[in-house]
Design an enzyme around this catalytic site. Structure first.
Site, PDB file in Angstrom:
ATOM      1  N   GLU A 138      -0.556   3.211  -7.500  1.00 23.56           N
ATOM      2  CA  GLU A 138      -0.833   3.701  -8.972  1.00 23.56           C
ATOM      3  C   GLU A 138      -2.308   3.083  -8.979  1.00 23.56           C
ATOM      4  OE1 GLU A 138       1.724   2.277 -12.081  1.00 23.56           O
ATOM      5  OE2 GLU A 138       3.512   3.373 -11.314  1.00 23.56           O
ATOM      6  N   PRO A 139      -3.190   3.843 -10.206  1.00 18.76           N
ATOM      7  CA  PRO A 139      -4.564   3.276 -10.400  1.00 18.76           C
ATOM      8  C   PRO A 139      -4.408   1.507 -10.242  1.00 18.76           C
ATOM      9  CG  PRO A 139      -4.150   5.061 -11.717  1.00 18.76           C
ATOM     10  CD  PRO A 139      -2.920   4.648 -10.875  1.00 18.76           C
ATOM     11  N   ALA A 141      -2.083  -0.412  -9.213  1.00 19.04           N
ATOM     12  CA  ALA A 141      -1.101  -1.048  -8.445  1.00 19.04           C
ATOM     13  C   ALA A 141      -1.187  -0.621  -6.911  1.00 19.04           C
ATOM     14  CB  ALA A 141       0.503  -0.884  -8.924  1.00 19.04           C
ATOM     15  N   GLY A 142      -1.751  -1.329  -5.941  1.00 14.55           N
ATOM     16  CA  GLY A 142      -1.864  -0.684  -4.557  1.00 14.55           C
ATOM     17  C   GLY A 142      -0.942  -1.686  -3.701  1.00 14.55           C
ATOM     18  N   SER A 143      -1.685  -2.707  -3.210  1.00 12.02           N
ATOM     19  CA  SER A 143      -0.778  -3.806  -2.427  1.00 12.02           C
ATOM     20  C   SER A 143       0.621  -4.396  -3.207  1.00 12.02           C
ATOM     21  CB  SER A 143      -1.823  -5.016  -2.120  1.00 12.02           C
ATOM     22  OG  SER A 143      -2.825  -4.425  -1.205  1.00 12.02           O
ATOM     23  N   THR A 169       0.119  10.960   0.020  1.00 11.92           N
ATOM     24  CA  THR A 169       0.198  12.034   1.108  1.00 11.92           C
ATOM     25  C   THR A 169       0.996  13.155   1.137  1.00 11.92           C
ATOM     26  OG1 THR A 169      -0.673  10.000   2.161  1.00 11.92           O
ATOM     27  CG2 THR A 169       0.305  11.926   3.820  1.00 11.92           C
ATOM     28  N   GLU A 381       0.966   2.065   3.853  1.00 15.25           N
ATOM     29  CA  GLU A 381       2.107   1.422   4.236  1.00 15.25           C
ATOM     30  C   GLU A 381       1.704  -0.232   4.410  1.00 15.25           C
ATOM     31  OE1 GLU A 381       4.192   4.210   3.550  1.00 15.25           O
ATOM     32  OE2 GLU A 381       5.341   3.311   4.966  1.00 15.25           O
TER      33      GLU A 381
HETATM   34  C1  LIG Z   1      -5.342   8.277   2.650  1.00 12.00           C
HETATM   35  C2  LIG Z   1      -4.570   7.551   1.733  1.00 12.00           C
HETATM   36  C3  LIG Z   1      -3.079   7.821   1.809  1.00 12.00           C
HETATM   37  C4  LIG Z   1      -2.184   7.213   1.147  1.00 12.00           C
HETATM   38  N1  LIG Z   1      -0.864   7.442   1.018  1.00 12.00           N
HETATM   39  C5  LIG Z   1      -0.178   7.161   0.319  1.00 12.00           C
HETATM   40  C6  LIG Z   1       1.403   7.545   0.074  1.00 12.00           C
HETATM   41  O1  LIG Z   1       1.728   8.629   0.798  1.00 12.00           O
HETATM   42  N2  LIG Z   1       2.029   7.065  -0.868  1.00 12.00           N
HETATM   43  C7  LIG Z   1       1.666   5.797  -1.568  1.00 12.00           C
HETATM   44  O2  LIG Z   1       2.359   5.565  -2.590  1.00 12.00           O
HETATM   45  N3  LIG Z   1       0.712   5.247  -1.364  1.00 12.00           N
HETATM   46  C8  LIG Z   1      -0.351   5.891  -0.335  1.00 12.00           C
HETATM   47  N4  LIG Z   1      -1.650   5.204  -0.458  1.00 12.00           N
HETATM   48  C9  LIG Z   1      -1.930   4.023  -0.818  1.00 12.00           C
HETATM   49  C10 LIG Z   1      -2.135   3.014   0.068  1.00 12.00           C
HETATM   50  O3  LIG Z   1      -0.815   2.626   0.305  1.00 12.00           O
HETATM   51  C11 LIG Z   1      -2.834   1.967  -0.617  1.00 12.00           C
HETATM   52  O4  LIG Z   1      -4.168   2.286  -0.559  1.00 12.00           O
HETATM   53  C12 LIG Z   1      -2.648   0.365  -0.243  1.00 12.00           C
HETATM   54  O5  LIG Z   1      -1.383   0.157  -0.413  1.00 12.00           O
HETATM   55  C13 LIG Z   1      -3.808  -0.678  -0.685  1.00 12.00           C
HETATM   56  O6  LIG Z   1      -3.439  -0.572  -1.998  1.00 12.00           O
HETATM   57  P1  LIG Z   1      -5.106  -0.306  -2.729  1.00 12.00           P
HETATM   58  O7  LIG Z   1      -5.843   0.629  -2.255  1.00 12.00           O
HETATM   59  O8  LIG Z   1      -4.963  -0.372  -4.472  1.00 12.00           O
HETATM   60  O9  LIG Z   1      -5.856  -1.814  -2.642  1.00 12.00           O
HETATM   61  P2  LIG Z   1      -5.640  -3.024  -3.290  1.00 12.00           P
HETATM   62  O10 LIG Z   1      -4.280  -3.616  -3.334  1.00 12.00           O
HETATM   63  O11 LIG Z   1      -6.397  -3.077  -4.532  1.00 12.00           O
HETATM   64  O12 LIG Z   1      -6.359  -4.113  -2.332  1.00 12.00           O
HETATM   65  C14 LIG Z   1      -7.915  -4.108  -1.764  1.00 12.00           C
HETATM   66  C15 LIG Z   1      -7.960  -5.229  -0.839  1.00 12.00           C
HETATM   67  O13 LIG Z   1      -7.502  -6.378  -1.199  1.00 12.00           O
HETATM   68  C16 LIG Z   1      -6.645  -6.981  -0.184  1.00 12.00           C
HETATM   69  N5  LIG Z   1      -5.484  -7.586  -0.835  1.00 12.00           N
HETATM   70  C17 LIG Z   1      -4.738  -7.360  -1.864  1.00 12.00           C
HETATM   71  N6  LIG Z   1      -3.826  -8.188  -2.097  1.00 12.00           N
HETATM   72  C18 LIG Z   1      -4.022  -9.293  -1.448  1.00 12.00           C
HETATM   73  C19 LIG Z   1      -3.424 -10.499  -1.091  1.00 12.00           C
HETATM   74  N7  LIG Z   1      -2.430 -10.987  -2.012  1.00 12.00           N
HETATM   75  N8  LIG Z   1      -4.026 -11.290  -0.135  1.00 12.00           N
HETATM   76  C20 LIG Z   1      -4.975 -10.797   0.643  1.00 12.00           C
HETATM   77  N9  LIG Z   1      -5.476  -9.775   0.630  1.00 12.00           N
HETATM   78  C21 LIG Z   1      -5.187  -8.993  -0.570  1.00 12.00           C
HETATM   79  C22 LIG Z   1      -6.066  -5.662   0.503  1.00 12.00           C
HETATM   80  O14 LIG Z   1      -5.524  -5.971   1.672  1.00 12.00           O
HETATM   81  C23 LIG Z   1      -7.595  -4.925   0.423  1.00 12.00           C
HETATM   82  O15 LIG Z   1      -8.311  -5.202   1.486  1.00 12.00           O
HETATM   83  C24 LIG Z   1      -2.495   6.080   0.359  1.00 12.00           C
HETATM   84  C25 LIG Z   1      -4.060   5.669   0.398  1.00 12.00           C
HETATM   85  C26 LIG Z   1      -4.970   6.542   1.221  1.00 12.00           C
HETATM   86  C27 LIG Z   1      -6.071   6.088   1.257  1.00 12.00           C
END
Ligand SMILES: Cc1cc2nc3c(=O)[nH]c(=O)nc-3n(C[C@H](O)[C@H](O)[C@H](O)COP(=O)(O)OP(=O)(O)OC[C@H]3O[C@@H](n4cnc5c(N)ncnc54)[C@H](O)[C@@H]3O)c2cc1C
Length: 404
Positions: A138-139, A141-143, A169, A381
């Site tokens: 989500e916008p 919620a990524g990592s 994806t 992932e």
């Molecule tokens: C082309 C593409 C396809 C995708 N496909 C899917 C899909 O099919 N389904 C789905 O659900 N998602 C999908 N994603 C999402 C993807 O899993 C996320 O982009 C990823 O999990 C990272 O989340 P974020 O982009 O919000 O980055 P953030 O979580 O904001 O992280 C930004 C940076 O901070 C670092 N970071 C974050 N937390 C920590 C921590 N605790 N300690 C150290 N470093 C940290 C990260 O490693 C990264 O370098 C896709 C993304 C892309 C770009």
């Protein structure tokens, strides 16, 4: 028990078939769909039927993510090579062809892995043969996937989902989307469940498709869930909130899918290494595996270093898949594989670009594309940093609350 990491004989045919597909079908259309972003690669429809045939015939599903699940504990102490190993091996070959096209292969989505990992028998039957995408991110919620804000509220026989999902994806092309949502935002992780949503559901609204650095053949969608009503039987796994289990069910998917993403990185990396070795040979630089690297041409020494990195990543990936096939908990090893292969994939691709000079950067060749494609494999992932965090937690015996 010792682990034999040669390609198991029963999968040799599968690997050959996947390689032939990569050579005959994927490579020839690779540049076309890199340039024609968002255009559906119609050539894949014919291929998907073939892959279904491979899955049916091989005794273990193989060409994509559809069939992977954790085997039951292997009580007889014997050695099993099942769907996880088959998938890893064939994905390496297909991604040697084109990782973007593999990611948009009908019926081989990451949502299919979630269904394979968590669904009950009835659900497995109902969703069999359908193409499923996965919507966690989500916008805000990524990592930190526990931070998702999408909600699911039971109303009669249906759950009503509201929220926003990004980076899905195959979100435009799949028939189903597995959506993570919370039954109770106050409770946190244990309340997060996954729901199978029909792509045709009017409450699942496609907002946009992303333009990307790499894997342009694969569509990446953003959705709004607007009072999206889902039959209550389409919640995957246990509908009860079990505070003791935490994230259990939903996280299990990653143990199966991370080795597959590692395999994707290996496929891209091997394509880069092979191309670079050919280029160096044309320039009169041959690798000699019987002489120390530091006595060879600097370019040969660098390629030897990259090849050994590739081999380490390959062994870790096969080990993680082997553990899943043999019912051994593999969370740690899945993260080892993803961390090593994701990082090595990017490193190998970029250094091969540098070693090949103008052939590395020019659009007449595919190497520059592979370098762009490699980056996402170290991000989705679970990013590189998140894999290292998971590994550190497990090695140090710390919880996610204790090590953030
Ligand atoms: C082309 C593409 C396809 C995708 N496909 C899917 C899909 O099919 N389904 C789905 O659900 N998602 C999908 N994603 C999402 C993807 O899993 C996320 O982009 C990823 O999990 C990272 O989340 P974020 O982009 O919000 O980055 P953030 O979580 O904001 O992280 C930004 C940076 O901070 C670092 N970071 C974050 N937390 C920590 C921590 N605790 N300690 C150290 N470093 C940290 C990260 O490693 C990264 O370098 C896709 C993304 C892309 C770009």
């Amino acid at each position: 028990m010792s682990i034999d990491l040669e390609v198991p004989r029963k999968f040799e045919q599968l690997v050959d078939q996947a390689h032939t597909v990569a050579v005959e079908v994927l490579r020839p259309i690779s540049r076309k769909y890199d340039l024609a972003e968002h255009e559906y690669p119609k050539e894949l429809d014919m291929l998907a039927a073939l892959i279904d045939g491979l899955d049916d015939g091989g005794g273990a599903s193989g060409a994509g993510a559809a069939g992977v699940s954790q085997a039951a504990a292997n009580g007889d102490g014997g050695n099993r090579n099942g769907s996880n190993m088959a998938s890893v091996l064939s994905i390496i070959e297909m991604c040697w062809g084109d990782v973007g096209l593999l990611l948009t292969m009908p019926r081989q989505g990451l949502g299919n892995s979630a269904i394979a990992a968590v669904a009950d028998e009835d659900q497995k039957q109902r969703f069999a043969g359908k193409w499923a995408a996965m919507a966690i991110t989500e916008p805000e919620a990524g990592s930190d996937s526990a931070a998702i804000r999408t909600t699911a509220v039971l109303d009669g026989d249906e759950y009503v989902l509201n929220g926003e999902k990004i980076y899905v994806t195959s979100g435009e092309r799949a028939e189903l989307v597995v959506v993570w949502a919370s039954l109770d935002l106050e409770v946190g992780r244990p309340a997060i469940k996954s729901f199978v949503v029909e792509r045709s559901n009017p409450g699942l609204k496609l907002d946009r498709l992303e333009h990307k650095l790499g894997i342009r053949a694969s569509d990446t969608a953003a959705f709004i869930l607007d009072d999206c009503r889902v039959p209550k039987e389409d919640l995957l796994g246990d509908p009860e909130i079990d505070v003791k289990k935490g994230f259990g069910g939903v996280m299990r998917t990653f143990d199966n899918t991370r080795p597959l993403v590692a395999a994707m990185a290996l496929g891209v990396a091997r394509a880069c290494l092979e191309y670079t070795r050919e280029q160096l040979a044309e320039a009169g630089v041959e690798l000699d595996y019987d002489r120390p690297a530091n006595t060879q041409h600097a370019a040969a020494a660098e390629l030897l270093e990259l090849e050994s990195d590739f081999e380490a990543a390959r062994l870790l990936t096969m080990e993680a898949a082997w553990m899943a096939d043999n019912g051994k908990p593999n969370s740690l090893h899945a993260s080892y594989a993803k961390a090593k292969a994701g990082r090595s994939g990017v490193d190998i691709a970029l250094r091969c670009v540098a070693l090949c000079g103008s052939a590395g950067l020019g659009e007449e060749e595919l190497l520059e594309k592979w370098a762009r494609d490699a980056k996402i494999l170290d991000i989705f992932e679970g990013t590189q940093q998140i894999q290292l965090l998971i590994i550190a937690r497990q090695l140090l015996g710390l919880s996610s609350a204790e090590l953030k």
